[in-house]
Each structure stands twice: as structure tokens, then as C-alpha cells.
Design a protein around this motif. Structure first.
Motif, PDB file in Angstrom:
ATOM      1  N   ILE A   1       0.830  -1.207   0.000  1.00 58.25           N
ATOM      2  CA  ILE A   1       0.000   0.000   0.000  1.00 58.25           C
ATOM      3  C   ILE A   1       0.865   1.258   0.000  1.00 58.25           C
ATOM      4  O   ILE A   1       2.038   1.218   0.368  1.00 58.25           O
ATOM      5  CB  ILE A   1      -0.957   0.033   1.212  1.00 58.25           C
ATOM      6  N   ARG A   2       0.244   2.346  -0.427  1.00 58.05           N
ATOM      7  CA  ARG A   2       0.873   3.661  -0.329  1.00 58.05           C
ATOM      8  C   ARG A   2      -0.033   4.532   0.531  1.00 58.05           C
ATOM      9  O   ARG A   2      -1.211   4.720   0.239  1.00 58.05           O
ATOM     10  CB  ARG A   2       1.059   4.307  -1.690  1.00 58.05           C
ATOM     11  N   TRP A   3       0.530   5.057   1.609  1.00 52.35           N
ATOM     12  CA  TRP A   3      -0.194   5.948   2.506  1.00 52.35           C
ATOM     13  C   TRP A   3      -0.325   7.330   1.851  1.00 52.35           C
ATOM     14  O   TRP A   3       0.394   7.635   0.899  1.00 52.35           O
ATOM     15  CB  TRP A   3       0.540   6.054   3.845  1.00 52.35           C
ATOM     16  N   PRO A   4      -1.188   8.184   2.385  1.00 52.97           N
ATOM     17  CA  PRO A   4      -1.381   9.514   1.794  1.00 52.97           C
ATOM     18  C   PRO A   4      -0.114  10.364   1.693  1.00 52.97           C
ATOM     19  O   PRO A   4      -0.016  11.221   0.814  1.00 52.97           O
ATOM     20  CB  PRO A   4      -2.403  10.171   2.728  1.00 52.97           C
ATOM     21  N   ASP A   5       0.872  10.119   2.551  1.00 50.97           N
ATOM     22  CA  ASP A   5       2.108  10.907   2.504  1.00 50.97           C
ATOM     23  C   ASP A   5       3.153  10.320   1.554  1.00 50.97           C
ATOM     24  O   ASP A   5       4.275  10.807   1.474  1.00 50.97           O
ATOM     25  CB  ASP A   5       2.698  11.052   3.904  1.00 50.97           C
ATOM     26  N   GLY A   6       2.787   9.251   0.828  1.00 53.14           N
ATOM     27  CA  GLY A   6       3.703   8.625  -0.122  1.00 53.14           C
ATOM     28  C   GLY A   6       4.489   7.458   0.448  1.00 53.14           C
ATOM     29  O   GLY A   6       5.130   6.726  -0.309  1.00 53.14           O
ATOM     30  N   ALA A   7       4.464   7.275   1.760  1.00 53.19           N
ATOM     31  CA  ALA A   7       5.153   6.135   2.373  1.00 53.19           C
ATOM     32  C   ALA A   7       4.477   4.842   1.919  1.00 53.19           C
ATOM     33  O   ALA A   7       3.254   4.790   1.766  1.00 53.19           O
ATOM     34  CB  ALA A   7       5.120   6.242   3.891  1.00 53.19           C
ATOM     35  N   GLU A   8       5.285   3.805   1.704  1.00 50.98           N
ATOM     36  CA  GLU A   8       4.758   2.520   1.280  1.00 50.98           C
ATOM     37  C   GLU A   8       4.972   1.481   2.370  1.00 50.98           C
ATOM     38  O   GLU A   8       5.891   1.594   3.177  1.00 50.98           O
ATOM     39  CB  GLU A   8       5.419   2.070  -0.019  1.00 50.98           C
ATOM     40  N   ALA A   9       4.091   0.479   2.379  1.00 44.36           N
ATOM     41  CA  ALA A   9       4.178  -0.585   3.380  1.00 44.36           C
ATOM     42  C   ALA A   9       3.749  -1.904   2.754  1.00 44.36           C
ATOM     43  O   ALA A   9       2.833  -1.937   1.929  1.00 44.36           O
ATOM     44  CB  ALA A   9       3.298  -0.261   4.574  1.00 44.36           C
ATOM     45  N   ASN A  10       4.415  -2.977   3.161  1.00 40.64           N
ATOM     46  CA  ASN A  10       3.990  -4.332   2.823  1.00 40.64           C
ATOM     47  C   ASN A  10       3.160  -4.849   3.977  1.00 40.64           C
ATOM     48  O   ASN A  10       3.599  -4.784   5.125  1.00 40.64           O
ATOM     49  CB  ASN A  10       5.193  -5.253   2.610  1.00 40.64           C
ATOM     50  N   CYS A  11       1.978  -5.362   3.675  1.00 37.45           N
ATOM     51  CA  CYS A  11       1.070  -5.854   4.701  1.00 37.45           C
ATOM     52  C   CYS A  11       0.858  -7.348   4.502  1.00 37.45           C
ATOM     53  O   CYS A  11       0.714  -7.827   3.381  1.00 37.45           O
ATOM     54  CB  CYS A  11      -0.260  -5.116   4.630  1.00 37.45           C
ATOM     55  N   TYR A  12       0.788  -8.079   5.608  1.00 35.51           N
ATOM     56  CA  TYR A  12       0.687  -9.532   5.610  1.00 35.51           C
ATOM     57  C   TYR A  12      -0.747  -9.994   5.814  1.00 35.51           C
ATOM     58  O   TYR A  12      -1.490  -9.408   6.596  1.00 35.51           O
ATOM     59  CB  TYR A  12       1.556 -10.081   6.752  1.00 35.51           C
ATOM     60  N   SER A  13      -1.106 -11.048   5.120  1.00 36.33           N
ATOM     61  CA  SER A  13      -2.359 -11.762   5.388  1.00 36.33           C
ATOM     62  C   SER A  13      -2.069 -13.253   5.333  1.00 36.33           C
ATOM     63  O   SER A  13      -1.373 -13.715   4.428  1.00 36.33           O
ATOM     64  CB  SER A  13      -3.422 -11.415   4.345  1.00 36.33           C
ATOM     65  N   PRO A  14      -2.635 -14.025   6.259  1.00 38.47           N
ATOM     66  CA  PRO A  14      -2.423 -15.470   6.226  1.00 38.47           C
ATOM     67  C   PRO A  14      -3.289 -16.171   5.177  1.00 38.47           C
ATOM     68  O   PRO A  14      -3.210 -17.380   5.021  1.00 38.47           O
ATOM     69  CB  PRO A  14      -2.827 -15.914   7.632  1.00 38.47           C
ATOM     70  N   SER A  15      -4.118 -15.410   4.474  1.00 39.00           N
ATOM     71  CA  SER A  15      -5.046 -15.990   3.514  1.00 39.00           C
ATOM     72  C   SER A  15      -5.177 -15.091   2.289  1.00 39.00           C
ATOM     73  O   SER A  15      -5.092 -13.865   2.387  1.00 39.00           O
ATOM     74  CB  SER A  15      -6.424 -16.161   4.169  1.00 39.00           C
TER      75      SER A  15
END
Length: 94
Positions: free
Chosen positions: A8-22
Motif C-alpha cells: 500500500i501507499r499511505w497519503p504521505d507517499g510512504a509505502e508498506a507491505n502488509c501480511y495476510s495469512p489468507s
């Protein structure tokens, strides 16, 4: 149960990888979609809650990593509460 990550990209441009087990998160997020902050949070709660429940159904216990990821998303989102037109962009799923 295939593990899935959504970037994802947050409103300030920072990006993050998010985990889901499914892979159920692919029913809630599509690459390129943009969500108002409150909608992104609602979708994250539902997607990760459902993913954790799938783990419970298969293994008999909820997925604490999914709930940890949700807590991180909610914590990171606090930076943008009150920011007009705050939007989160889904960059990809894998």
C-alpha cells in the motif's frame, strides 16, 4: 492456505507491505484501487478478520499475525486522521 502480501501507499507517499495469512484479501483489495482512509480501514478490518477466522477454522486458533498487521495498519493510519481527502492506494498483491 496461501499467505498473501498487499503493498500500500499511505497519503504521505510512504509505502508498506502488509501480511495476510489468507488470499481472501484479494476479495477486498485490487491493485491500483484507491480508498478513502476510513474505507481502507474498514476493508482492512474485515479482510484481516476473515483471514484470521479462516486460520481458526483450519487450525483451531486465530492468526495473531493477522491481528498484529491490523494493529499496525490502524496505528499507521492515525497519522492521517483529520487530513482532508486522505487516500490509501493498493499497489499490488502477491
Amino acid at each position: 492456505m496461501p499467505v498473501m502480501y498487499f503493498r500500500i501507499r499511505w497519503p504521505d507517499g510512504a509505502e508498506a507491505n502488509c501480511y495476510s495469512p489468507s488470499s481472501i484479501v484479494s476479495e477486498f483489495f485490487k491493485p491500483g484501487d484507491r480508498y478513502a482512509l476510513h474505507e481502507f480501514l474498514e476493508r482492512s478490518r474485515e479482510a484481516l478478520g476473515n483471514a484470521s477466522e479462516r486460520v481458526r477454522q483450519k487450525y483451531g486458533y486465530a492468526c495473531s499475525a493477522a491481528m498484529d498487521q491490523l494493529a499496525q495498519i490502524e496505528h499507521d493510519a492515525l497519522r492521517f486522521v483529520g487530513v482532508p481527502d486522505a487516500v490509501v492506494t493498493v499497489l499490488g498483491l502477491n
